[in-house]
Design a protein around this motif. Sequence first.
Motif, PDB file in Angstrom:
ATOM      1  N   SER A   1       0.827  -1.215   0.000  1.00  0.00           N
ATOM      2  CA  SER A   1       0.000   0.000   0.000  1.00  0.00           C
ATOM      3  C   SER A   1       0.853   1.254   0.000  1.00  0.00           C
ATOM      4  CB  SER A   1      -0.939   0.002   1.210  1.00  0.00           C
ATOM      5  OG  SER A   1      -0.248   0.278   2.412  1.00  0.00           O
ATOM      6  N   THR A   2       2.071   1.150   0.522  1.00  0.00           N
ATOM      7  CA  THR A   2       2.977   2.300   0.532  1.00  0.00           C
ATOM      8  C   THR A   2       3.910   2.309  -0.681  1.00  0.00           C
ATOM      9  OG1 THR A   2       4.569   1.098   1.921  1.00  0.00           O
ATOM     10  CG2 THR A   2       2.933   2.446   3.040  1.00  0.00           C
ATOM     11  N   ASN A   3       3.904   1.218  -1.452  1.00  0.00           N
ATOM     12  CA  ASN A   3       4.748   1.107  -2.647  1.00  0.00           C
ATOM     13  C   ASN A   3       3.935   0.519  -3.803  1.00  0.00           C
ATOM     14  OD1 ASN A   3       7.738   1.498  -1.467  1.00  0.00           O
ATOM     15  ND2 ASN A   3       6.570   0.241  -0.042  1.00  0.00           N
ATOM     16  N   PRO A   4       2.799   1.137  -4.159  1.00  0.00           N
ATOM     17  CA  PRO A   4       1.882   0.497  -5.112  1.00  0.00           C
ATOM     18  C   PRO A   4       2.488   0.250  -6.491  1.00  0.00           C
ATOM     19  CG  PRO A   4       1.253   2.775  -4.719  1.00  0.00           C
ATOM     20  CD  PRO A   4       2.288   2.449  -3.703  1.00  0.00           C
ATOM     21  N   ALA A   5       3.375   1.113  -6.930  1.00  0.00           N
ATOM     22  CA  ALA A   5       3.946   0.938  -8.267  1.00  0.00           C
ATOM     23  C   ALA A   5       4.981  -0.184  -8.303  1.00  0.00           C
ATOM     24  CB  ALA A   5       4.580   2.246  -8.747  1.00  0.00           C
ATOM     25  N   GLN A   6       5.532  -0.555  -7.142  1.00  0.00           N
ATOM     26  CA  GLN A   6       6.494  -1.663  -7.046  1.00  0.00           C
ATOM     27  C   GLN A   6       5.995  -2.709  -6.052  1.00  0.00           C
ATOM     28  OE1 GLN A   6       7.916   1.665  -6.315  1.00  0.00           O
ATOM     29  NE2 GLN A   6       8.040   1.929  -8.532  1.00  0.00           N
ATOM     30  N   ALA A   7       4.690  -2.989  -6.108  1.00  0.00           N
ATOM     31  CA  ALA A   7       4.084  -3.925  -5.157  1.00  0.00           C
ATOM     32  C   ALA A   7       4.683  -5.324  -5.316  1.00  0.00           C
ATOM     33  CB  ALA A   7       2.577  -3.973  -5.354  1.00  0.00           C
ATOM     34  N   LEU A   8       4.732  -6.067  -4.209  1.00  0.00           N
ATOM     35  CA  LEU A   8       5.334  -7.396  -4.193  1.00  0.00           C
ATOM     36  C   LEU A   8       4.354  -8.492  -4.602  1.00  0.00           C
ATOM     37  CD1 LEU A   8       7.234  -7.141  -0.771  1.00  0.00           C
ATOM     38  CD2 LEU A   8       8.109  -6.625  -3.057  1.00  0.00           C
ATOM     39  N   VAL A   9       3.095  -8.335  -4.228  1.00  0.00           N
ATOM     40  CA  VAL A   9       2.136  -9.432  -4.374  1.00  0.00           C
ATOM     41  C   VAL A   9       1.684  -9.682  -5.818  1.00  0.00           C
ATOM     42  CG1 VAL A   9      -0.141 -10.276  -3.621  1.00  0.00           C
ATOM     43  CG2 VAL A   9       1.391  -9.188  -1.975  1.00  0.00           C
ATOM     44  N   PRO A  10       1.599  -8.687  -6.705  1.00  0.00           N
ATOM     45  CA  PRO A  10       1.175  -9.002  -8.083  1.00  0.00           C
ATOM     46  C   PRO A  10       1.999 -10.096  -8.742  1.00  0.00           C
ATOM     47  CG  PRO A  10       1.103  -6.640  -7.754  1.00  0.00           C
ATOM     48  CD  PRO A  10       1.748  -7.224  -6.518  1.00  0.00           C
ATOM     49  N   GLY A  11       3.301 -10.110  -8.511  1.00  0.00           N
ATOM     50  CA  GLY A  11       4.145 -11.145  -9.106  1.00  0.00           C
ATOM     51  C   GLY A  11       3.764 -12.538  -8.635  1.00  0.00           C
ATOM     52  N   ILE A  12       3.421 -12.654  -7.353  1.00  0.00           N
ATOM     53  CA  ILE A  12       3.009 -13.950  -6.804  1.00  0.00           C
ATOM     54  C   ILE A  12       1.664 -14.365  -7.396  1.00  0.00           C
ATOM     55  CG2 ILE A  12       2.369 -15.154  -4.678  1.00  0.00           C
ATOM     56  CD1 ILE A  12       4.380 -13.305  -3.233  1.00  0.00           C
ATOM     57  N   ILE A  13       0.742 -13.406  -7.518  1.00  0.00           N
ATOM     58  CA  ILE A  13      -0.549 -13.699  -8.146  1.00  0.00           C
ATOM     59  C   ILE A  13      -0.340 -14.232  -9.561  1.00  0.00           C
ATOM     60  CG2 ILE A  13      -2.663 -12.657  -9.051  1.00  0.00           C
ATOM     61  CD1 ILE A  13      -2.600 -10.716  -6.692  1.00  0.00           C
ATOM     62  N   ASN A  14       0.522 -13.582 -10.325  1.00  0.00           N
ATOM     63  CA  ASN A  14       0.750 -13.985 -11.718  1.00  0.00           C
ATOM     64  C   ASN A  14       1.364 -15.376 -11.819  1.00  0.00           C
ATOM     65  OD1 ASN A  14      -0.195 -11.439 -12.432  1.00  0.00           O
ATOM     66  ND2 ASN A  14       1.858 -10.555 -12.568  1.00  0.00           N
ATOM     67  N   GLU A  15       2.202 -15.735 -10.867  1.00  0.00           N
ATOM     68  CA  GLU A  15       2.853 -17.045 -10.884  1.00  0.00           C
ATOM     69  C   GLU A  15       1.934 -18.159 -10.384  1.00  0.00           C
ATOM     70  OE1 GLU A  15       6.128 -16.495  -8.309  1.00  0.00           O
ATOM     71  OE2 GLU A  15       7.310 -15.275  -9.690  1.00  0.00           O
ATOM     72  N   MET A  16       0.985 -17.811  -9.520  1.00  0.00           N
ATOM     73  CA  MET A  16       0.244 -18.834  -8.775  1.00  0.00           C
ATOM     74  C   MET A  16      -1.157 -19.098  -9.301  1.00  0.00           C
ATOM     75  SD  MET A  16      -0.437 -18.860  -4.662  1.00  0.00           S
ATOM     76  CE  MET A  16      -1.448 -20.120  -3.875  1.00  0.00           C
ATOM     77  N   TYR A  17      -1.867 -18.057  -9.714  1.00  0.00           N
ATOM     78  CA  TYR A  17      -3.304 -18.189  -9.974  1.00  0.00           C
ATOM     79  C   TYR A  17      -3.631 -18.221 -11.461  1.00  0.00           C
ATOM     80  CZ  TYR A  17      -3.993 -17.130  -5.019  1.00  0.00           C
ATOM     81  OH  TYR A  17      -3.966 -17.161  -3.645  1.00  0.00           O
ATOM     82  N   ASP A  18      -4.787 -18.823 -11.757  1.00  0.00           N
ATOM     83  CA  ASP A  18      -5.363 -18.777 -13.091  1.00  0.00           C
ATOM     84  C   ASP A  18      -6.455 -17.725 -13.195  1.00  0.00           C
ATOM     85  OD1 ASP A  18      -4.136 -21.184 -14.562  1.00  0.00           O
ATOM     86  OD2 ASP A  18      -4.757 -22.041 -12.656  1.00  0.00           O
ATOM     87  N   VAL A  19      -7.090 -17.406 -12.070  1.00  0.00           N
ATOM     88  CA  VAL A  19      -8.136 -16.377 -12.038  1.00  0.00           C
ATOM     89  C   VAL A  19      -8.324 -15.946 -10.589  1.00  0.00           C
ATOM     90  CG1 VAL A  19      -9.955 -18.135 -11.905  1.00  0.00           C
ATOM     91  CG2 VAL A  19     -10.548 -15.825 -12.629  1.00  0.00           C
ATOM     92  N   ILE A  20      -8.616 -14.664 -10.364  1.00  0.00           N
ATOM     93  CA  ILE A  20      -8.879 -14.170  -9.014  1.00  0.00           C
ATOM     94  C   ILE A  20     -10.170 -13.361  -9.005  1.00  0.00           C
ATOM     95  CG2 ILE A  20      -6.425 -14.115  -8.380  1.00  0.00           C
ATOM     96  CD1 ILE A  20      -6.522 -11.045  -8.663  1.00  0.00           C
ATOM     97  N   GLY A  21     -10.875 -13.402  -7.866  1.00  0.00           N
ATOM     98  CA  GLY A  21     -12.069 -12.593  -7.650  1.00  0.00           C
ATOM     99  C   GLY A  21     -11.798 -11.480  -6.664  1.00  0.00           C
ATOM    100  N   LEU A  22     -12.821 -10.690  -6.392  1.00  0.00           N
ATOM    101  CA  LEU A  22     -12.700  -9.564  -5.469  1.00  0.00           C
ATOM    102  C   LEU A  22     -13.393  -9.880  -4.154  1.00  0.00           C
ATOM    103  CD1 LEU A  22     -13.464  -6.443  -7.706  1.00  0.00           C
ATOM    104  CD2 LEU A  22     -11.323  -7.659  -7.391  1.00  0.00           C
ATOM    105  N   GLY A  23     -12.835  -9.342  -3.064  1.00  0.00           N
ATOM    106  CA  GLY A  23     -13.490  -9.342  -1.771  1.00  0.00           C
ATOM    107  C   GLY A  23     -13.782  -7.916  -1.352  1.00  0.00           C
ATOM    108  N   ASN A  24     -14.467  -7.754  -0.230  1.00  0.00           N
ATOM    109  CA  ASN A  24     -14.797  -6.394   0.203  1.00  0.00           C
ATOM    110  C   ASN A  24     -13.568  -5.585   0.590  1.00  0.00           C
ATOM    111  OD1 ASN A  24     -15.235  -8.488   2.428  1.00  0.00           O
ATOM    112  ND2 ASN A  24     -15.009  -6.632   3.662  1.00  0.00           N
ATOM    113  N   HIS A  25     -12.540  -6.251   1.144  1.00  0.00           N
ATOM    114  CA  HIS A  25     -11.371  -5.498   1.606  1.00  0.00           C
ATOM    115  C   HIS A  25     -10.461  -5.054   0.458  1.00  0.00           C
ATOM    116  CE1 HIS A  25     -11.818  -5.518   5.931  1.00  0.00           C
ATOM    117  NE2 HIS A  25     -12.231  -6.770   5.870  1.00  0.00           N
TER     118      HIS A  25
END
Length: 588
Positions: free
Chosen positions: A68-92
């Motif tokens: 949240s403090t480094n959105p342009a260099q976020a860490l989690v998008p890379g893990i999502i791209n490597e791990m998932y085939d599709v993701i949904g949204l939650g309220n948070h």
Amino acid sequence: MKLTVFATTDVHGAIYPYNYFDNEPKDNALLKFKTYIDKYKAMNDKETVITVDNGDLLQGDVWSEFDSTNPAQALVPGIINEMYDVIGLGNHEFNFGLPFLNEFYKQVTVPIVNSNVDFLDDSLKDLVKGSYIKEIETEEGTVKVGFLSVVPTQILKWDKFHLEGRVNAEPMTEAVKETTAQLKTAGADIIILLSHTGMSNADNDLSQFGENQAVLMAMMENIDGIVFGHTHDVFPNGNLLIEDDRIDIDRGTFNNLPMVQPGVSASHLGVLSFELEYSADQWQVKQADSRLIGAEDIVLKDDELADYQKDHERVLNYLEIPIGKTDYPLNTYFTRVIPSRGVQFVSEATVWFAKERAELKDINTPVIGFNSAVKVGRDGAHDYTDIPAGEMTIADSIDLYKHANTLLIIKITGKVLKEWLEWAASSFNDYDGEEILQPNNSRYGFPGYNFDTFFDLDYTFDLTKQARYESSAHQINDSERVIKMMYKGMPIKDTDDFIVPANNYKVAYAPFLRDAEILYESDISVRDIVTEYIKSGETFSYRNPITIIPHDTYTFTTAAAAKEYTEGLPIEHLEDCGDGFSTFRVKL
């Protein structure tokens, strides 16, 4: 054909197997599941494997705070791209606001799906699709697996100040009906619903705009499997979420439909298993079930996290930045029966911030603070704040207030304040001289994050009266538990005015606050304010503003670790419950 769908939900930023607050390894972590799935694919190369996430992935733990403090260099998008085939949204997902979500999702390359939220922002409308079909090639031909996703319409209330005028939300069941029909028309052979909603038979939940509608989803046509979440429960397991003859725990089904809810904070990996058969020119589900894999059952080798060690160290370095000190331990073990310094700390920080605003300098109205404990055992015996006396770091600031709420300074009357206190008083059980607290559960109890304490007042709750409110802040009867409320020794009248530094969630959530006059809206989060307060070196004197009657001895449950902090308090330990929690007795 065998199809396995691995599913996560409500990960809440629990990415790496390390407890950044206690500085020790932990069992639950998303990267454990990623490693497990990678191995599973290698060992079952003839099996079709799909990995999905059901929302509330981006907010909660320290990796989320770092992103949240480094959105342009976020860490989690890379893990999502490597791990998932599709993701949904939650309220948070909406807690950090739409600009953050836009910046974050631009870095995600896998399909992002939601079927009941209409983004008026063109960028997010392009990034988040209403549905998705994954095509799988087999000897018999192509199998088309359709995905859709829904989230409670309450997002418009919970994150009103981020979403008002920027999104529309359709009732979940209507969106599911429409989208499944569209997927069928598009040729989907099997349809998986990512449903960020819990399982409940309560009348409110079975209504059109209910919050927890997994039961309704399971009764709808064209759905072959459901991943659900939001309430942080687990399914299937022996502790039934609800009593219902349609549940088959052994098969992991409801109404003969495979369903899975994989807990919270990467505690479990969900598995939907399908055997598909090609017959009469179409694919059909021959057999289906669900199960859970506990994170503690997955053991990693030392080198299996090597690719993420540098990211782990970046997070550690960020969290270990010193920002101040505390002369007293700060914890939340007893705060639902005796207010704690850990909760008061945030209240004092917001009052300090409000009094520093130039916009409020000339307003001759009392400023009163409040707070509720975010970490108070809802997600297990380790879900408490426990900060020792001494140096404080960024990690401690997150520990005190882990949500991404922004500050709203509002003006309310004594009449509204009375309702607010009645809401807090409703967290207690009806008087029986025994267990004092309602369950700390959002689905059928009164979670601690809705129990607000006003440290600048003095007030009395009479537990012989019925609760006036549900946890949802909806009034259920005309009883009055608040029999006394004072400010600086004077009774508070309905016409008195008060300035309250509040958060955007609370103001949008409680019906009696929605018309409050907003004097100031901050562009920084409550947690950032807490950080600045720690840096300032300000101190405060502890206050317990609450009197409970009848004066009696009550029992309550909290973490067994609280045994170390009973000295000087009218509290004694009774017995361990065997699950990290203990029963205590308190004299009030």
